[in-house]
Design a protein around this motif. Structure first.
Motif, PDB file in Angstrom:
ATOM      1  N   ILE A 344       0.824  -1.209   0.000  1.00 22.25           N
ATOM      2  CA  ILE A 344       0.000   0.000   0.000  1.00 22.25           C
ATOM      3  C   ILE A 344       0.858   1.260   0.000  1.00 22.25           C
ATOM      4  CG2 ILE A 344      -1.636   1.316   1.409  1.00 22.25           C
ATOM      5  CD1 ILE A 344      -2.899  -1.369   2.204  1.00 22.25           C
ATOM      6  N   SER A 345       2.019   1.183   0.592  1.00 22.29           N
ATOM      7  CA  SER A 345       2.885   2.360   0.694  1.00 22.29           C
ATOM      8  C   SER A 345       3.599   2.693  -0.622  1.00 22.29           C
ATOM      9  CB  SER A 345       3.929   2.147   1.785  1.00 22.29           C
ATOM     10  OG  SER A 345       4.838   1.110   1.425  1.00 22.29           O
ATOM     11  N   LEU A 346       3.601   1.760  -1.569  1.00 19.84           N
ATOM     12  CA  LEU A 346       4.290   2.006  -2.832  1.00 19.84           C
ATOM     13  C   LEU A 346       3.568   3.087  -3.636  1.00 19.84           C
ATOM     14  CD1 LEU A 346       5.088  -1.686  -3.854  1.00 19.84           C
ATOM     15  CD2 LEU A 346       6.710   0.022  -3.005  1.00 19.84           C
ATOM     16  N   LYS A 347       4.308   3.999  -4.199  1.00 17.51           N
ATOM     17  CA  LYS A 347       3.738   5.123  -4.950  1.00 17.51           C
ATOM     18  C   LYS A 347       4.024   4.962  -6.448  1.00 17.51           C
ATOM     19  CE  LYS A 347       2.274   7.122  -1.214  1.00 17.51           C
ATOM     20  NZ  LYS A 347       0.808   7.146  -0.923  1.00 17.51           N
ATOM     21  N   TRP A 348       3.777   3.793  -6.948  1.00 16.79           N
ATOM     22  CA  TRP A 348       4.043   3.523  -8.348  1.00 16.79           C
ATOM     23  C   TRP A 348       2.916   4.066  -9.221  1.00 16.79           C
ATOM     24  CZ3 TRP A 348       5.593  -2.307  -7.584  1.00 16.79           C
ATOM     25  CH2 TRP A 348       6.895  -2.358  -7.067  1.00 16.79           C
ATOM     26  N   THR A 349       3.293   4.678 -10.331  1.00 18.16           N
ATOM     27  CA  THR A 349       2.305   5.203 -11.283  1.00 18.16           C
ATOM     28  C   THR A 349       2.565   4.733 -12.710  1.00 18.16           C
ATOM     29  OG1 THR A 349       3.625   7.208 -11.542  1.00 18.16           O
ATOM     30  CG2 THR A 349       1.838   7.277  -9.914  1.00 18.16           C
ATOM     31  N   GLU A 350       3.719   4.100 -12.938  1.00 16.07           N
ATOM     32  CA  GLU A 350       3.980   3.516 -14.258  1.00 16.07           C
ATOM     33  C   GLU A 350       2.973   2.387 -14.505  1.00 16.07           C
ATOM     34  OE1 GLU A 350       6.215   3.879 -16.789  1.00 16.07           O
ATOM     35  OE2 GLU A 350       6.990   5.753 -15.958  1.00 16.07           O
ATOM     36  N   PRO A 351       2.318   2.359 -15.656  1.00 13.60           N
ATOM     37  CA  PRO A 351       1.292   1.326 -15.910  1.00 13.60           C
ATOM     38  C   PRO A 351       1.772  -0.098 -15.651  1.00 13.60           C
ATOM     39  CG  PRO A 351       1.213   2.988 -17.620  1.00 13.60           C
ATOM     40  CD  PRO A 351       2.407   3.324 -16.775  1.00 13.60           C
ATOM     41  N   ALA A 352       2.987  -0.437 -16.082  1.00 13.01           N
ATOM     42  CA  ALA A 352       3.480  -1.805 -15.878  1.00 13.01           C
ATOM     43  C   ALA A 352       3.620  -2.114 -14.394  1.00 13.01           C
ATOM     44  CB  ALA A 352       4.813  -1.991 -16.586  1.00 13.01           C
ATOM     45  N   LEU A 353       4.108  -1.153 -13.624  1.00 10.29           N
ATOM     46  CA  LEU A 353       4.255  -1.355 -12.182  1.00 10.29           C
ATOM     47  C   LEU A 353       2.893  -1.418 -11.497  1.00 10.29           C
ATOM     48  CD1 LEU A 353       7.238   1.086 -11.526  1.00 10.29           C
ATOM     49  CD2 LEU A 353       7.322  -1.406 -11.486  1.00 10.29           C
ATOM     50  N   HIS A 403      -4.784  -0.521 -20.339  1.00  8.98           N
ATOM     51  CA  HIS A 403      -4.788  -1.910 -19.884  1.00  8.98           C
ATOM     52  C   HIS A 403      -4.615  -1.978 -18.375  1.00  8.98           C
ATOM     53  CE1 HIS A 403      -3.204  -6.109 -19.512  1.00  8.98           C
ATOM     54  NE2 HIS A 403      -4.163  -6.308 -20.376  1.00  8.98           N
ATOM     55  N   ALA A 404      -3.764  -1.136 -17.833  1.00 16.36           N
ATOM     56  CA  ALA A 404      -3.542  -1.129 -16.377  1.00 16.36           C
ATOM     57  C   ALA A 404      -4.807  -0.717 -15.645  1.00 16.36           C
ATOM     58  CB  ALA A 404      -2.389  -0.185 -16.033  1.00 16.36           C
ATOM     59  N   ARG A 405      -5.563   0.222 -16.206  1.00 15.22           N
ATOM     60  CA  ARG A 405      -6.828   0.630 -15.571  1.00 15.22           C
ATOM     61  C   ARG A 405      -7.818  -0.536 -15.561  1.00 15.22           C
ATOM     62  NH1 ARG A 405      -8.087   6.135 -14.900  1.00 15.22           N
ATOM     63  NH2 ARG A 405     -10.284   5.604 -15.191  1.00 15.22           N
ATOM     64  N   LEU A 406      -7.900  -1.250 -16.676  1.00 13.60           N
ATOM     65  CA  LEU A 406      -8.809  -2.397 -16.731  1.00 13.60           C
ATOM     66  C   LEU A 406      -8.402  -3.483 -15.735  1.00 13.60           C
ATOM     67  CD1 LEU A 406      -9.273  -2.651 -20.603  1.00 13.60           C
ATOM     68  CD2 LEU A 406     -11.008  -1.953 -18.947  1.00 13.60           C
ATOM     69  N   GLN A 407      -7.110  -3.727 -15.614  1.00 10.38           N
ATOM     70  CA  GLN A 407      -6.640  -4.714 -14.642  1.00 10.38           C
ATOM     71  C   GLN A 407      -6.961  -4.277 -13.221  1.00 10.38           C
ATOM     72  OE1 GLN A 407      -5.496  -7.648 -15.035  1.00 10.38           O
ATOM     73  NE2 GLN A 407      -5.077  -7.734 -17.223  1.00 10.38           N
ATOM     74  N   THR A 408      -6.859  -2.984 -12.951  1.00 11.32           N
ATOM     75  CA  THR A 408      -7.176  -2.479 -11.611  1.00 11.32           C
ATOM     76  C   THR A 408      -8.650  -2.704 -11.294  1.00 11.32           C
ATOM     77  OG1 THR A 408      -5.467  -0.782 -11.879  1.00 11.32           O
ATOM     78  CG2 THR A 408      -7.072  -0.459 -10.112  1.00 11.32           C
ATOM     79  N   CYS A 409      -9.517  -2.436 -12.262  1.00  9.81           N
ATOM     80  CA  CYS A 409     -10.948  -2.656 -12.035  1.00  9.81           C
ATOM     81  C   CYS A 409     -11.260  -4.141 -11.868  1.00  9.81           C
ATOM     82  CB  CYS A 409     -11.746  -2.066 -13.197  1.00  9.81           C
ATOM     83  SG  CYS A 409     -11.652  -0.274 -13.335  1.00  9.81           S
ATOM     84  N   LEU A 604      -2.934 -11.841 -28.244  1.00  9.11           N
ATOM     85  CA  LEU A 604      -3.760 -10.678 -28.468  1.00  9.11           C
ATOM     86  C   LEU A 604      -2.931  -9.415 -28.260  1.00  9.11           C
ATOM     87  CD1 LEU A 604      -6.868 -11.923 -26.561  1.00  9.11           C
ATOM     88  CD2 LEU A 604      -6.805 -11.368 -28.974  1.00  9.11           C
ATOM     89  N   PRO A 605      -3.368  -8.288 -28.808  1.00 10.30           N
ATOM     90  CA  PRO A 605      -2.662  -7.041 -28.554  1.00 10.30           C
ATOM     91  C   PRO A 605      -2.646  -6.709 -27.084  1.00 10.30           C
ATOM     92  CG  PRO A 605      -4.269  -6.809 -30.341  1.00 10.30           C
ATOM     93  CD  PRO A 605      -4.508  -8.141 -29.702  1.00 10.30           C
ATOM     94  N   LYS A 606      -1.743  -5.800 -26.694  1.00 11.41           N
ATOM     95  CA  LYS A 606      -1.574  -5.449 -25.284  1.00 11.41           C
ATOM     96  C   LYS A 606      -2.867  -4.934 -24.681  1.00 11.41           C
ATOM     97  CE  LYS A 606       0.673  -4.353 -21.478  1.00 11.41           C
ATOM     98  NZ  LYS A 606       1.076  -5.389 -20.560  1.00 11.41           N
ATOM     99  N   GLY A 607      -3.669  -4.235 -25.481  1.00 12.56           N
ATOM    100  CA  GLY A 607      -4.892  -3.667 -24.929  1.00 12.56           C
ATOM    101  C   GLY A 607      -6.001  -4.660 -24.765  1.00 12.56           C
ATOM    102  N   SER A 608      -5.800  -5.876 -25.198  1.00 13.91           N
ATOM    103  CA  SER A 608      -6.840  -6.891 -25.060  1.00 13.91           C
ATOM    104  C   SER A 608      -6.887  -7.373 -23.629  1.00 13.91           C
ATOM    105  CB  SER A 608      -6.565  -8.069 -25.994  1.00 13.91           C
ATOM    106  OG  SER A 608      -6.472  -7.630 -27.323  1.00 13.91           O
ATOM    107  N   LEU A 609      -8.080  -7.568 -23.140  1.00 12.37           N
ATOM    108  CA  LEU A 609      -8.253  -7.978 -21.755  1.00 12.37           C
ATOM    109  C   LEU A 609      -9.125  -9.206 -21.691  1.00 12.37           C
ATOM    110  CD1 LEU A 609      -7.911  -7.362 -18.718  1.00 12.37           C
ATOM    111  CD2 LEU A 609     -10.045  -6.103 -18.849  1.00 12.37           C
ATOM    112  N   THR A 610      -8.664 -10.207 -20.996  1.00  5.93           N
ATOM    113  CA  THR A 610      -9.484 -11.377 -20.717  1.00  5.93           C
ATOM    114  C   THR A 610     -10.206 -11.118 -19.406  1.00  5.93           C
ATOM    115  OG1 THR A 610      -7.862 -12.786 -21.785  1.00  5.93           O
ATOM    116  CG2 THR A 610      -9.505 -13.863 -20.410  1.00  5.93           C
TER     117      THR A 610
END
Length: 996
Positions: A344-353, A403-409, A604-610
């Protein structure tokens, strides 16, 4: 030894002879004759050690006898343990000291020895289970092999630890696994087994478990995935590489490592929690100090899987965590809380992180179930991560943000599942945050739908009233937009409207997300018995109303218009007038082609989400760019996938669907352009929509619904399949409509795709017929045993087809000639198609046809079964592809002849038309049938007659004889996993069937 060298050829020949005995000769005799001792001596001779090691490889997995010779067997095995452990001890000492160079030949020999040690421990550990000196030394050596830097040696030892821990951690009452999985502590009696289990566990110390976990964590990495600097830091350690042969795939190897991690974590939860926490702490600190942390995420991604399995093992409920003593609970809580706070303390904002971090957070879900105080901070962190990423994709400085936003949801869904009721107090807070983000334009519809699905998961554990309230809250805003006539008139009034829709990205994706969310709502809102009690029902026997029943009415009418419009795009008159971009979007893409070819690079392309329902959709450009052909293709696929599923799932609701929707409108939407549909789309329609419609259609609705849906389907598909199969069997090309327009790829690949598509549709149609013939839909058909003795049915017991059709769907279809004729033709033709799986599915339908012919007085049906079906089934037995179902086909032949030969001349005529039968053979056959009433014996008589009458030309029956032939496997190559399978002559089998 010198004498042995002088006679090397003789020694080698002797060892080969001994190895032939090793797999079957009594182990006690091998010991008494000195063979075990002699082979042990030769293990130290470089010229003979590989041949000698083969002997131990064969004898090590021998099964312990249950007679009086068991003690002698144990003694012999104990001596083998000691012999191999002496060799292992020397190798591990030399390998670990680093002072002595070891060549590749010695490492290969060590792998042979390790393989035998694994077999000994996996099958015959009971031989040393009572030896408090030998057993711990053996376990220590196996740990040494597991930790060894040579991957091949480690790989062998992993199999032992997995078998041992699985056996030791299994409960006594269910400790009977298959041979290789259950013999680590072999059974002698339940009490003795339990004592041996406890004693063996006592030697698997904290240090052992810690070492197993440390080794497993680092070996989760793949050589090709890590940075050069990371590889250097690992020194001589060999990680998995794609260059390894005979080890399966990396995913299989890693799944076995994860299974081992789970077993060790179940046994020593505190050790596992400490180890995984320390490892993650080290990795995170390293990434914080790294100048480019996103380039070296492989280690952290692997450790996320390890953490997920440790947490699942500790908190999955089977370990009775709630019953653990307070000290253990406190220690585990403190360890995982500390790890969670670090995340929780990590302040990462890079999509991959951010993606990696949200996976770590949802891996903690089972922990949150027992410690609800931490749920709030996790939810807040997920929203913090979501809002730290840009909403739109126009900001190219963060290409993976979408893609990172979709993974977060999606993580909200996973946590809602695993945290269970701990998340319920936070539902209002989540809803308020969702509403706020939507007002501010910081939450796209697809993201809102994922969070909404998480709400459905939460509500399912809160009770039926909460579930209904959540559905109303989520679906009412959608219904207000979905039911507006303006967009329907604009986009769904004809093909031109769909063409316009495909150029308007925001509207297109809004429609897509409305349909897909409704699909997920249907899936998530299935009734759970635990959520219903007497207060939910007006009467004790009443069926509760599905919570989605009141919502399907507003969804389906526009959806049917939409599907009808999409189907129309494939009709020739419409297709030729379409813009080139849309015509291109209607052709299969590379991913679909790779899937049909069975090739592994269908990424699939990177933006594809399962997402959680398994569908894959590229939503990278949702609402922000003018759709291109790839987006349009994605949209077509998504609407078709979810739309068909919505219709099929709505059918499960029952009366709300069948009694309040117009069957004609549904039939027009689905069947109007059936002749223009591609095979893969028809298969999908049958699988997702028509099979559920048939299965759940109320009996009093059959007349209204079934004929309208099934008549156009069977008429077209029977003709299409007949044409394609005829082309395949005669010309070697299936010629299906799906591959038209595909320019790239070799002719062979196109042929394979065509055949795969043809077989898929064939099997799906046969599955539909199998459902139609299922017992729940044919309660009016009596069993033959109930109807009377074989061949002697009372005339008075026969019924009219009309009587049976009132409670038999097969009988109902036979009453409707338009459906019956193409269906009956398909049944006959299926036996000539070289597809055993399709025949397996359709045989149940044919069996019901036979019973209906027997128990009714329907002359046309009796003629069809006695002559046409009987002939086709016998023809089907001439294909080797039908060997798997040959017993059932012989059974059908037996029923036709036994019950119908006195009512119609055709069964005798069909048999007499076979090339090698004589009238005397038939007379003898009939006499043999009169001497037994056993169906099994009568089937055997029928089988024998068919083989005789055809001159043993029925390949399905001949192939069945070749099953389970025992062969001498002592000459098998070492890498048997890669040995090519023997080919069997398939005769006239064409295409894929010839190589299956």
């Amino acid at each position: 030894m010198d004498i042995a060298k002088l006679h090397a050829a003789t020694v080698t020949a002797t060892l080969n002879a001994v190895n032939a005995y090793a797999e079957w000769a009594p182990v006690s005799d091998l010991a008494k004759s000195g063979i075990i001792h002699g082979c042990g001596v030769l293990l130290s001779a470089p010229d003979f050690r590989f041949h000698a090691s083969e002997f131990f490889k064969f004898v090590s997995p021998r099964k312990r006898p249950v007679d009086a010779s068991a003690s002698e067997f144990d003694q012999a095995m104990s001596s083998i343990f000691q012999t191999l452990m002496n060799v292992s001890r020397e190798f591990l000492y030399r390998s670990g000291s680093g002072a002595v160079s070891i060549d590749e030949g010695e490492y290969e020999f060590a792998e042979y020895i390790c393989e035998s040690m694994v077999s000994l421990g996996s099958y015959n550990l009971q031989s040393i289970a009572g030896d408090s000196t030998l057993l711990p030394l053996y376990l220590e050596q196996m740990l040494g092999f597991f930790q060894h830097f040579k991957f091949a040696i480690h790989f062998q030892a992993m199999n032992f630890w997995l078998v041992l821990m699985r056996d030791l951690m299994s409960k006594p009452k269910i400790s009977t696994h298959a041979a290789a999985d259950s013999s680590a502590v072999s059974s002698k009696g339940s009490g003795e087994v339990e004592n041996a289990r406890k004693k063996t566990l006592s030697f698997v110390s904290d240090d052992f478990c810690g070492a197993i976990l440390d080794t497993s964590f680092i070996r989760m990495l793949k050589r090709e995935k890590i940075l050069h600097e990371t590889a250097i830091s690992l020194g001589a350690l060999e990680l998995w590489s794609d260059n390894f042969e005979g080890k399966g795939t990396f995913s299989q190897y890693r799944s076995r490592l994860l299974e081992l991690i789970r077993f060790v974590s179940s046994y020593k939860p505190l050790i596992a929690a400490t180890k995984v926490s320390e490892k993650n702490d080290t990795i995170i600190k390293g990434l914080l100090l790294s100048p480019a942390p996103t380039q070296d995420l492989a280690v952290m991604e692997c450790m996320q899987l390890a953490l997920e399995n440790v947490v699942n093992a500790v908190f999955d409920g089977s370990n009775d965590f709630a019953k653990a003593n307070a000290e253990v609970q406190f220690a585990l809580c403190r360890t995982f809380e500390g790890l969670l706070q670090q995340f929780i303390s990590l302040k990462w904002t890079e999509p991959a992180l951010v993606e990696v971090l949200v996976h770590y957070l949802d891996a903690m879900g089972p922990f949150l179930k027992y410690f609800p105080d931490a749920v709030g901070s996790v939810i807040n962190k997920l929203f913090e991560l979501l809002t730290s990423l840009p909403v739109g994709t126009k900001d190219m400085s963060m290409p993976g943000a979408r893609h990172a936003r979709l993974q977060t949801c999606t993580s909200f869904i996973r946590i809602a599942k695993t945290a269970d009721k701990s998340i319920l107090p936070h539902m209002k807070g989540i809803a308020d945050t969702m509403a706020s983000l939507q007002r501010e334009g910081r939450l796209l519809q697809g993201e809102h739908n994922l969070l909404g699905e998480a709400f459905l998961v939460m509500a399912s554990s809160a009770g039926i009233q909460q579930q209904q309230d959540v559905l109303t809250w989520l679906l009412e805003p959608l219904s207000l937009q979905w039911t507006q006539t303006e967009w329907q008139d604009k986009y769904l009034s004809g093909p031109h409207g769909l063409v316009q829709l495909c150029s308007e990205g925001p509207v297109m994706w809004s429609i897509f997300h409305t349909v897909t969310f409704f699909e997920r709502a249907l899936k998530r809102s299935g009734l759970k018995k635990a959520n219903w009690n007497s207060e939910n029902s007006s009467t004790p026997n009443s069926t509760p109303l599905n919570p989605m029943a009141s919502h399907i009415s507003w969804m389906l009418t526009p959806l049917l218009k939409l599907l009808r419009g999409i189907h129309s795009l494939w009709s020739p008159s419409v297709h030729q007038a379409l813009p080139g971009e849309i015509r291109t979007a209607m052709i299969m893409n590379d991913v679909e082609r790779f899937s049909l070819l069975g090739e592994g690079n269908s990424k699939l392309p990177k933006g594809s989400l399962t997402v959680t329902d398994g569908s894959k959709v590229n939503m990278n450009k949702e609402g922000y760019a003018e759709p291109n052909e790839s987006d349009i293709r994605n949209w077509f696929k998504g609407i078709r996938d979810s739309g068909y599923n919505v219709l099929g799932l709505s059918a499960t609701v029952g009366d709300s669907f069948f009694k309040y929707f117009d069957a004609h409108s549904v039939a027009v939407a689905l069947m109007e352009n059936i002749q223009s549909m591609e095979f893969r789309h028809i298969r999908q329609l049958v699988h997702s929509t028509l099979i559920p419609l048939v299965k759940y259609c109320p009996l009093d609705m059959w007349e209204i619904w079934l004929e309208k849906l099934l008549h156009p389907l069977f008429v077209h598909v029977q003709q299409a399949l007949s044409c394609s199969w005829s082309s395949l069997l005669q010309d070697g090309r299936a010629k299906v409509p799906d591959v038209h327009g595909i320019l790239s790829g070799s002719d062979l690949k196109v042929e394979v795709m065509e055949e795969t598509i043809l077989r898929d549709l064939t099997r799906e149609m046969c599955s539909l017929l199998s459902v139609i013939a299922s017992p729940p839909l044919n309660t009016g058909i009596p069993s033959l045993e109930q109807s009377g003795n074989a061949g002697r049915l009372d005339m008075s017991s026969r019924k009219s087809l009309d009587t049976v059709a009132s409670c038999s769907m097969v009988g109902f279809l036979l009453k409707h000639e338009g459906v019956a004729l193409p269906t009956l033709r398909m049944c006959l033709e299926a036996f000539t198609w070289t597809d055993g799986e399709a025949v397996t599915k359709i045989s149940s339908f044919c069996s019901v046809l036979v019973v209906l012919a027997i128990v009714t007085n329907h002359a046309e049906l009796i003629e069809y079964v006695s002559r046409d079906l009987f002939t086709s089934v016998i023809q089907g037995l001439s294909l080797e592809s039908n060997a798997i179902i040959s017993a059932d086909l012989v059974g059908i032949c037996r029923e036709i002849f036994v019950y119908l030969h006195d009512r119609h001349p055709a069964p005798r005529q069909v048999l007499m038309s076979l090339p090698s039968i004589t009238p005397q053979d038939l007379v003898a056959f009939e006499e043999s049938l009169t001497k037994t009433s056993s169906p099994k014996e009568q089937k055997q008589h029928m089988r024998s007659l068919l083989q005789l009458a055809t001159g043993n030309k029925l390949k399905a029956l001949a192939a069945q004889k070749s099953v389970n032939i025992i062969t001498n496997v002592s000459t098998r190559p070492r890498s048997s996993a890669n040995a090519p399978e023997s080919k069997v002559d398939d005769g006239d089998v064409v295409g894929l069937a010839a190589i299956m």
